[in-house]
Design a protein around this motif. Structure first.
Motif, short mmCIF file in Angstrom:
data_model
loop_
_atom_site.label_atom_id
_atom_site.label_comp_id
_atom_site.label_asym_id
_atom_site.label_seq_id
_atom_site.Cartn_x
_atom_site.Cartn_y
_atom_site.Cartn_z
N GLY A 1 -11.67 33.03 -23.59
CA GLY A 1 -12.98 32.51 -23.99
C GLY A 1 -12.86 31.43 -25.04
O GLY A 1 -13.51 30.38 -24.96
N ALA A 2 -12.01 31.65 -26.04
CA ALA A 2 -11.80 30.67 -27.10
C ALA A 2 -11.11 29.42 -26.56
O ALA A 2 -11.45 28.29 -26.92
CB ALA A 2 -10.99 31.28 -28.24
N LEU A 3 -10.13 29.64 -25.66
CA LEU A 3 -9.41 28.51 -25.07
C LEU A 3 -10.36 27.63 -24.25
O LEU A 3 -10.34 26.39 -24.37
CB LEU A 3 -8.27 29.03 -24.19
CG LEU A 3 -7.34 27.96 -23.57
CD1 LEU A 3 -6.55 27.27 -24.66
CD2 LEU A 3 -6.40 28.62 -22.55
N ALA B 1 -17.01 40.60 -21.67
CA ALA B 1 -17.32 40.71 -23.10
C ALA B 1 -16.37 39.87 -23.92
O ALA B 1 -16.77 39.21 -24.89
CB ALA B 1 -17.25 42.18 -23.52
N GLY B 2 -15.08 39.89 -23.55
CA GLY B 2 -14.11 39.08 -24.27
C GLY B 2 -14.37 37.59 -24.11
O GLY B 2 -14.28 36.83 -25.09
N LEU B 3 -14.71 37.15 -22.90
CA LEU B 3 -15.02 35.74 -22.67
C LEU B 3 -16.20 35.29 -23.52
O LEU B 3 -16.18 34.21 -24.13
CB LEU B 3 -15.31 35.51 -21.18
CG LEU B 3 -14.13 35.67 -20.22
CD1 LEU B 3 -14.63 35.65 -18.77
CD2 LEU B 3 -13.09 34.58 -20.43
N ILE B 4 -17.25 36.11 -23.54
CA ILE B 4 -18.44 35.76 -24.32
C ILE B 4 -18.13 35.76 -25.81
O ILE B 4 -18.52 34.84 -26.55
CB ILE B 4 -19.59 36.74 -24.00
CG1 ILE B 4 -20.03 36.59 -22.54
CG2 ILE B 4 -20.78 36.51 -24.93
CD1 ILE B 4 -20.97 37.69 -22.06
N ALA B 5 -17.41 36.80 -26.27
CA ALA B 5 -17.08 36.90 -27.69
C ALA B 5 -16.17 35.75 -28.12
O ALA B 5 -16.35 35.17 -29.21
CB ALA B 5 -16.42 38.24 -27.99
#
Length: 544
Positions: free
Chosen positions: A173-175, A522-526
């Motif tokens: 997600g951050a990348l 959830a990880g992608l959104i977070a």
């Protein structure tokens, strides 16, 4: 999704516990300041819920007995609820509305507007608290950012494979966010309603490519606004039918079981959810009407309007605020996006068509813009709490926790009020105003032409038909209009790619793959939210 077991007699942490209260107050002040700063500098307010949860997680790692209190996932849930409520409350519900009369050249109208929107913000939170887990806004709804917050908190508490999967999602997600790919949209597609998100993705693509591909600027033609107006009207009618519809026997049996469970443990249950919907909407309607009266008389509007026009203004302002709140809440529940700025512009355009004078339009626009953001944001937070408390398996514990979340959010709103009161004059005097407020002022000064009125009326028809065909559970018209109002074609591709991945994975792996997909989502959104937040306060964190 994995579940956290909640013992039958477990007591939920209280907002007023000294250790919890200290953390929440600090996070509320921080969230309010960050919210107003980012709104005037970037024009948008990031979701800071995960920031509050992370702060509690970090503090919990301090090797002192006092800080062990923060290891509770329920305390962390209160922390994320308070932080996000302070951020959206201060920025969207308070600062934006009062910037409108200021830019209009009527600083004398700022204080009555401020009082009115502060009350509207508090009413917003109360209404969502009472409507959550009803037929209108079910706890089983998507509420994507709520799922992301809950899964992040659970992974930090439980560790294991879930934490690894969440960590992978956060990294990706951050990348993606670093390279300006909307990974939050990709993650949302793994969680929300397929039909609703499909229409949202189509809307994003049509808005993004209509001008370069077809040579048509649909925004300049007010096509999205007309579609939202028609879809919003049908959505309101559908809400009324849901309120008056026949009761579901299974729903009645479930409610009776919940009541028996709560009585066993000494917790008072609210009235039947169907009855609660009507009563809550009645309270909201009366509340918005009273606030519109306060704004009208407090701002001296009676000097510019006849008695008939004054009454018309008060009725329309209350109606627009309520409709704005419902549409924003429904869009947020299904998709994770809430088009608050655009829907407020639609209520303003209709107000111009009605013929209200400029002073009334400025106050109307600010009042409508104030409702919705706090309402939708609390929905995310209550969804996170609902998951962390076991998805409603223990009704007494769920109600107690939901009440504590409401108290945490209400405290955040009350802290946001003096923070904004303290900073707004300094901000405005330096020209630091929310950019969208300038759009509203430009619309008031320009008025509405016959062509715009015709476009609104024509495109309201397909908007209404699509919303009617999709029904209240899919909100296809509202979500199509949401996509059309936001110029983000990459988000359209992300949503449609995500839906394709989701359908393929579930077809190959079966229903058991739903849980891991949601954790990854959830990880992608977070991850997207975290990088967006930190890049907004630390320049250079995004790829140019």
């Amino acid at each position: 999704m994995s579940e956290i077991e909640t013992p039958p007699l477990q007591q939920h942490p209280k907002v007023w516990d000294p250790a919890t209260l200290v953390l929440l107050v600090i996070l509320c002040v921080f969230g309010a300041i960050i919210g107003v700063q980012l709104l005037v500098s970037l024009g948008v307010t990031p979701n800071t819920a995960i920031i509050g949860a992370m702060a509690a997680m970090i503090v919990a790692r301090v090797p002192l007995k006092f800080f062990g209190h923060y290891r509770s996932v329920h305390v962390q849930n209160l922390a994320q609820s308070a932080t996000s409520a302070a951020t959206f409350g201060a920025a969207n519900s308070l600062l934006l509305p009062i910037a409108i009369p200021w830019l209009f050249g009527r600083p004398d109208m700022v204080v009555p507007m401020f009082i009115g929107v502060a009350l509207a913000m508090l009413l917003d939170g109360f209404l969502l608290y009472k409507l959550f887990n009803t037929k209108l806004f079910p706890a089983t709804g998507a509420w994507p950012h709520g799922v992301a917050a809950a899964e992040s908190i659970k992974a930090g508490d439980q560790g294991g494979k879930q934490a690894v999967l969440l960590g992978i999602g956060i990294f990706l997600g951050a990348l993606g966010s670093f390279f300006k790919f909307p990974t939050a949209a990709l993650g949302t597609a793994f969680i929300g309603n397929v039909w609703a998100l499909g229409m949202l993705g189509i809307g994003f693509l049509l808005r993004g490519y209509s001008s370069p591909v077809f040579g048509i600027d649909i925004n300049a033609l007010y096509i999205p606004h007309g579609i939202m107006a028609g879809a919003g009207l049908v959505a309101l009618i559908q809400i009324i039918f849901l309120m008056r519809g026949k009761k579901d026997d299974a729903h009645d049996e479930r409610a009776a079981a919940e009541k028996a469970h709560a009585a066993k443990h000494g917790v008072e249950m609210p009235e039947h959810k169907d009855e609660q919907i009507g009563r809550t909407i009645g309270i909201g309607s009366i509340g918005f009407a009273l606030i519109s009266v306060l704004i009208a008389f407090g701002s001296g509007m009676y000097h510019h309007m006849s008695v008939g026009w004054l009454i018309a203004f008060m009725f329309y302002a209350a109606f627009a605020a309520f409709v704005h709140e419902m549409i924003v809440g429904l869009a947020a529940m299904h998709s994770g996006w809430f088009p608050a700025f655009a829907v407020a512009l639609i209520t303003l355009l209709v107000g111009i068509l009605i013929g209200f004078p400029p002073e009334a339009l400025a106050m109307l626009c600010g009042f409508a813009a104030a409702t919705g953001p706090a309402f939708a944001d609390m929905g995310y937070d209550l969804k996170a709490g609902w998951i962390l408390r076991g998805n409603g398996k223990n009704p007494a514990f769920e109600l107690d926790g939901r009440r504590q979340q409401f108290l945490a959010a209400s405290m955040a709103f009350l802290i946001a009020i003096p923070v904004v009161a303290f900073v707004y004059q300094d901000f405005f005097s330096q020209g630091l105003v929310p950019p969208v407020a300038k759009v509203y002022i430009a619309a008031i000064q320009a008025g509405v032409s016959f062509d715009i009125a015709k476009s609104l009326l024509i495109w309201a028809i397909p908007g209404a038909l699509i919303q009617f065909i999709g029904g209240p559970s899919r909100q296809m018209g509202v979500l199509l209009a949401t996509g059309l109002l936001i110029n983000n074609p990459m988000a359209g591709w992300a949503v449609l790619i995500g839906l394709g991945i989701r359908i393929a994975v579930l077809k190959i792996k079966g229903p058991d793959a739903r849980g891991p997909l949601e954790v990854l989502a959830a990880g992608l959104i977070a991850g997207d939210a975290l990088l967006s937040f930190f890049s907004s306060i630390i320049p250079g964190l995004r790829h140019k």
